[in-house]
Design a protein around this motif. Structure first.
Motif, PDB file in Angstrom:
ATOM      1  N   PRO A  22       0.931  -1.701   0.220  1.00  0.00           N
ATOM      2  CA  PRO A  22       0.369   0.401   0.026  1.00  0.00           C
ATOM      3  C   PRO A  22       0.732   1.548  -0.033  1.00  0.00           C
ATOM      4  CG  PRO A  22      -1.264  -1.582   1.505  1.00  0.00           C
ATOM      5  CD  PRO A  22       0.225  -1.743   0.984  1.00  0.00           C
ATOM      6  N   ALA A  23       2.108   1.261   0.648  1.00  0.00           N
ATOM      7  CA  ALA A  23       2.831   2.036   0.793  1.00  0.00           C
ATOM      8  C   ALA A  23       3.146   2.579  -0.729  1.00  0.00           C
ATOM      9  CB  ALA A  23       3.899   2.538   2.367  1.00  0.00           C
ATOM     10  N   LEU A  24       4.086   1.639  -1.306  1.00  0.00           N
ATOM     11  CA  LEU A  24       4.603   2.112  -2.288  1.00  0.00           C
ATOM     12  C   LEU A  24       3.639   2.360  -3.579  1.00  0.00           C
ATOM     13  CD1 LEU A  24       7.391   2.145  -3.327  1.00  0.00           C
ATOM     14  CD2 LEU A  24       7.332  -0.175  -4.089  1.00  0.00           C
ATOM     15  N   LEU A  25       2.588   1.637  -3.684  1.00  0.00           N
ATOM     16  CA  LEU A  25       0.954   1.834  -4.165  1.00  0.00           C
ATOM     17  C   LEU A  25       0.950   3.702  -3.807  1.00  0.00           C
ATOM     18  CD1 LEU A  25      -0.604   1.154  -6.593  1.00  0.00           C
ATOM     19  CD2 LEU A  25      -1.313  -0.037  -4.724  1.00  0.00           C
ATOM     20  N   GLN A  26       0.556   3.801  -2.912  1.00  0.00           N
ATOM     21  CA  GLN A  26       0.238   5.230  -2.508  1.00  0.00           C
ATOM     22  C   GLN A  26       1.017   6.035  -3.332  1.00  0.00           C
ATOM     23  OE1 GLN A  26      -2.381   7.050  -1.626  1.00  0.00           O
ATOM     24  NE2 GLN A  26      -2.269   8.725  -0.234  1.00  0.00           N
ATOM     25  N   ALA A  43       5.505   9.855   0.597  1.00  0.00           N
ATOM     26  CA  ALA A  43       5.913   9.591   0.862  1.00  0.00           C
ATOM     27  C   ALA A  43       6.903   9.964   2.212  1.00  0.00           C
ATOM     28  CB  ALA A  43       7.930   9.732  -0.037  1.00  0.00           C
ATOM     29  N   LEU A  44       6.623  11.089   2.336  1.00  0.00           N
ATOM     30  CA  LEU A  44       6.531  12.213   4.340  1.00  0.00           C
ATOM     31  C   LEU A  44       6.009  11.248   4.730  1.00  0.00           C
ATOM     32  CD1 LEU A  44       8.240  14.044   5.911  1.00  0.00           C
ATOM     33  CD2 LEU A  44       6.611  16.030   4.548  1.00  0.00           C
ATOM     34  N   GLY A  45       4.472  11.528   4.348  1.00  0.00           N
ATOM     35  CA  GLY A  45       3.399  10.858   4.424  1.00  0.00           C
ATOM     36  C   GLY A  45       3.895   9.641   5.528  1.00  0.00           C
ATOM     37  N   ILE A  46       4.171   8.684   4.509  1.00  0.00           N
ATOM     38  CA  ILE A  46       4.499   6.777   4.615  1.00  0.00           C
ATOM     39  C   ILE A  46       5.830   7.106   5.630  1.00  0.00           C
ATOM     40  CG2 ILE A  46       5.530   5.361   3.566  1.00  0.00           C
ATOM     41  CD1 ILE A  46       1.920   5.785   2.531  1.00  0.00           C
ATOM     42  N   HIS A  47       6.685   7.968   5.856  1.00  0.00           N
ATOM     43  CA  HIS A  47       7.458   8.218   6.850  1.00  0.00           C
ATOM     44  C   HIS A  47       7.016   8.310   8.957  1.00  0.00           C
ATOM     45  CE1 HIS A  47      10.647   6.583   4.427  1.00  0.00           C
ATOM     46  NE2 HIS A  47      10.346   7.042   3.955  1.00  0.00           N
ATOM     47  N   ILE A 107      -2.869  14.739   0.629  1.00  0.00           N
ATOM     48  CA  ILE A 107      -2.487  13.816   0.449  1.00  0.00           C
ATOM     49  C   ILE A 107      -1.205  12.919   1.950  1.00  0.00           C
ATOM     50  CG2 ILE A 107       0.446  13.254  -0.652  1.00  0.00           C
ATOM     51  CD1 ILE A 107      -0.874  14.955  -3.523  1.00  0.00           C
ATOM     52  N   LEU A 108      -0.702  14.432   2.582  1.00  0.00           N
ATOM     53  CA  LEU A 108       0.185  14.582   3.896  1.00  0.00           C
ATOM     54  C   LEU A 108      -0.728  12.924   4.821  1.00  0.00           C
ATOM     55  CD1 LEU A 108       2.829  14.352   4.872  1.00  0.00           C
ATOM     56  CD2 LEU A 108       1.847  16.238   6.236  1.00  0.00           C
ATOM     57  N   ALA A 109      -1.724  13.616   4.732  1.00  0.00           N
ATOM     58  CA  ALA A 109      -2.981  13.059   5.627  1.00  0.00           C
ATOM     59  C   ALA A 109      -3.188  11.345   5.857  1.00  0.00           C
ATOM     60  CB  ALA A 109      -3.909  14.142   6.507  1.00  0.00           C
ATOM     61  N   SER A 110      -3.434  11.377   4.604  1.00  0.00           N
ATOM     62  CA  SER A 110      -3.655  10.014   3.502  1.00  0.00           C
ATOM     63  C   SER A 110      -2.341   8.917   3.456  1.00  0.00           C
ATOM     64  CB  SER A 110      -4.492  10.271   2.995  1.00  0.00           C
ATOM     65  OG  SER A 110      -3.494  10.724   1.354  1.00  0.00           O
ATOM     66  N   SER A 111      -1.859   9.665   3.560  1.00  0.00           N
ATOM     67  CA  SER A 111      -0.426   8.562   3.204  1.00  0.00           C
ATOM     68  C   SER A 111      -0.081   8.123   4.747  1.00  0.00           C
ATOM     69  CB  SER A 111       0.943   9.888   2.221  1.00  0.00           C
ATOM     70  OG  SER A 111       0.675  10.017   1.545  1.00  0.00           O
ATOM     71  N   ALA A 112       0.319   9.404   5.838  1.00  0.00           N
ATOM     72  CA  ALA A 112       0.631   8.889   7.046  1.00  0.00           C
ATOM     73  C   ALA A 112      -1.011   7.535   8.250  1.00  0.00           C
ATOM     74  CB  ALA A 112       1.039   9.898   7.960  1.00  0.00           C
ATOM     75  N   LEU A 113      -1.989   7.851   6.969  1.00  0.00           N
ATOM     76  CA  LEU A 113      -2.593   6.841   8.046  1.00  0.00           C
ATOM     77  C   LEU A 113      -2.794   5.258   7.056  1.00  0.00           C
ATOM     78  CD1 LEU A 113      -5.898   8.898   8.436  1.00  0.00           C
ATOM     79  CD2 LEU A 113      -5.207   8.201   9.733  1.00  0.00           C
ATOM     80  N   ILE A 114      -1.987   5.774   5.785  1.00  0.00           N
ATOM     81  CA  ILE A 114      -2.083   4.008   5.518  1.00  0.00           C
ATOM     82  C   ILE A 114      -0.830   3.077   6.274  1.00  0.00           C
ATOM     83  CG2 ILE A 114      -1.265   2.943   3.355  1.00  0.00           C
ATOM     84  CD1 ILE A 114      -1.874   4.677   1.448  1.00  0.00           C
ATOM     85  N   ALA A 162      14.365   6.537  -5.583  1.00  0.00           N
ATOM     86  CA  ALA A 162      14.128   5.641  -6.699  1.00  0.00           C
ATOM     87  C   ALA A 162      13.048   5.548  -7.721  1.00  0.00           C
ATOM     88  CB  ALA A 162      14.667   4.550  -6.617  1.00  0.00           C
ATOM     89  N   CYS A 163      11.757   5.113  -6.707  1.00  0.00           N
ATOM     90  CA  CYS A 163      10.781   4.653  -7.146  1.00  0.00           C
ATOM     91  C   CYS A 163      10.259   6.329  -7.659  1.00  0.00           C
ATOM     92  CB  CYS A 163       9.625   3.743  -6.155  1.00  0.00           C
ATOM     93  SG  CYS A 163      10.056   2.500  -6.333  1.00  0.00           S
ATOM     94  N   ILE A 164       9.840   7.226  -6.808  1.00  0.00           N
ATOM     95  CA  ILE A 164       9.224   8.496  -7.619  1.00  0.00           C
ATOM     96  C   ILE A 164       9.801   8.884  -8.856  1.00  0.00           C
ATOM     97  CG2 ILE A 164       9.456  11.152  -7.318  1.00  0.00           C
ATOM     98  CD1 ILE A 164       8.803  10.053  -4.213  1.00  0.00           C
ATOM     99  N   ALA A 165      10.923   8.965  -9.048  1.00  0.00           N
ATOM    100  CA  ALA A 165      12.183   9.234  -9.934  1.00  0.00           C
ATOM    101  C   ALA A 165      12.102   8.926 -10.939  1.00  0.00           C
ATOM    102  CB  ALA A 165      13.760   9.428  -9.736  1.00  0.00           C
ATOM    103  N   LEU A 166      11.726   7.013 -11.108  1.00  0.00           N
ATOM    104  CA  LEU A 166      11.381   6.575 -12.124  1.00  0.00           C
ATOM    105  C   LEU A 166      10.090   6.250 -12.984  1.00  0.00           C
ATOM    106  CD1 LEU A 166      12.923   2.736 -10.903  1.00  0.00           C
ATOM    107  CD2 LEU A 166      13.632   4.553 -12.946  1.00  0.00           C
ATOM    108  N   ALA A 167       9.313   6.696 -11.591  1.00  0.00           N
ATOM    109  CA  ALA A 167       7.614   7.002 -12.148  1.00  0.00           C
ATOM    110  C   ALA A 167       7.561   8.492 -12.734  1.00  0.00           C
ATOM    111  CB  ALA A 167       6.780   7.234 -10.996  1.00  0.00           C
ATOM    112  N   HIS A 168       7.883   9.433 -12.951  1.00  0.00           N
ATOM    113  CA  HIS A 168       7.916  10.986 -13.153  1.00  0.00           C
ATOM    114  C   HIS A 168       7.630  11.087 -14.587  1.00  0.00           C
ATOM    115  CE1 HIS A 168       7.595  14.855 -12.833  1.00  0.00           C
ATOM    116  NE2 HIS A 168       8.809  15.123 -13.466  1.00  0.00           N
ATOM    117  N   PRO A 169       9.093  10.062 -14.975  1.00  0.00           N
ATOM    118  CA  PRO A 169       9.436  10.212 -16.444  1.00  0.00           C
ATOM    119  C   PRO A 169       7.866   9.258 -17.056  1.00  0.00           C
ATOM    120  CG  PRO A 169      11.502   9.233 -15.504  1.00  0.00           C
ATOM    121  CD  PRO A 169      10.279   9.728 -14.677  1.00  0.00           C
ATOM    122  N   LEU A 170       7.542   8.641 -16.569  1.00  0.00           N
ATOM    123  CA  LEU A 170       6.542   7.826 -17.540  1.00  0.00           C
ATOM    124  C   LEU A 170       5.018   8.527 -17.775  1.00  0.00           C
ATOM    125  CD1 LEU A 170       4.722   5.508 -18.426  1.00  0.00           C
ATOM    126  CD2 LEU A 170       4.678   4.855 -15.818  1.00  0.00           C
TER     127      LEU A 170
END
Length: 203
Positions: A22-26, A43-47, A107-114, A162-170
């Motif tokens: 869930p965290a990576l998918l978010q 990512a900040l919210g997840i952390h 975004i921050l709150a929902s990611s933290a709650l996950i 790394a995942c954000i850097a890969l997703a952004h060009p897509l």
């Protein structure tokens, strides 16, 4: 810790950060929908949610969670229901392919709650971090767990970046409203819903 233990700790944390969940998918789905900045905020919210989990483990509250099946299952239901709700929201969300200075407010709150609502994360930290503690050390066990959790989260951030850097060009190849964009949106939403259902029905 010995050098061997440090190496195992670092490699395990980095590898664990790339495990789909869930965290990576978010983080990845928000990067695709709203841009790199949204992914970083996610990512900040997840952390922040992870640090909450580490704190719970450090003060020993996870022992209560393990001893109370009712509380554990209640948290599982809450976490699963929240993931299903996020999946529906992800499918219904409208996004622009251009970076926006005004990001969605939750975004921050929902990611933290996950992360904070996931009891399995607390049990993971409990079982993983305790392997690297020393009960005979001058520093208390709770503080050892908390500091190890901080280090783990720093290492997890490497996989996030790394995942954000890969997703952004897509994302730059996607056209809002186009078939590929809609497919990504539906895929992310259905994955959230699936993860939520699995969290509810699995033991």
């Amino acid at each position: 810790m010995t050098n061997e233990q440090i190496a195992v700790f670092v490699l395990t944390c980095i590898g664990f950060g790339f495990i789909p969940g869930p965290a990576l998918l978010q983080t990845v789905s928000l990067t695709l929908q709203h841009g790199q900045r949204a992914g970083m905020v996610s990512a900040l919210g997840i952390h922040l949610g992870s640090l909450f989990q580490v704190g719970i483990v450090a003060i020993g509250a996870v022992a209560v969670l393990k001893a109370s099946p009712g509380l554990y299952h209640a948290l599982k239901l809450a976490a699963g229901g929240y993931l299903v709700w996020l999946g529906i929201q992800r499918i219904r969300a409208r996004a622009s392919i251009h970076e926006s200075a005004c990001l969605p407010r939750n975004i921050l709150a929902s990611s933290a709650l996950i992360e904070a609502l996931n009891p399995k994360s607390a049990l993971f930290y409990f079982s993983f971090l305790l392997q690297f503690t020393d009960p005979d050390a001058a520093l208390g066990l709770g503080w050892q767990v908390f500091l190890l959790g901080l280090c783990a989260n720093v290492l997890f951030s490497l996989s996030d970046v790394a995942c954000i850097a890969l997703a952004h060009p897509l994302r730059e190849r996607l056209t809002p409203g186009g078939r590929l964009f809609s497919a990504c949106q539906w895929t992310a939403g259905l994955l959230f819903i699936t993860l939520g259902i699995l969290a509810i029905v699995q033991d």
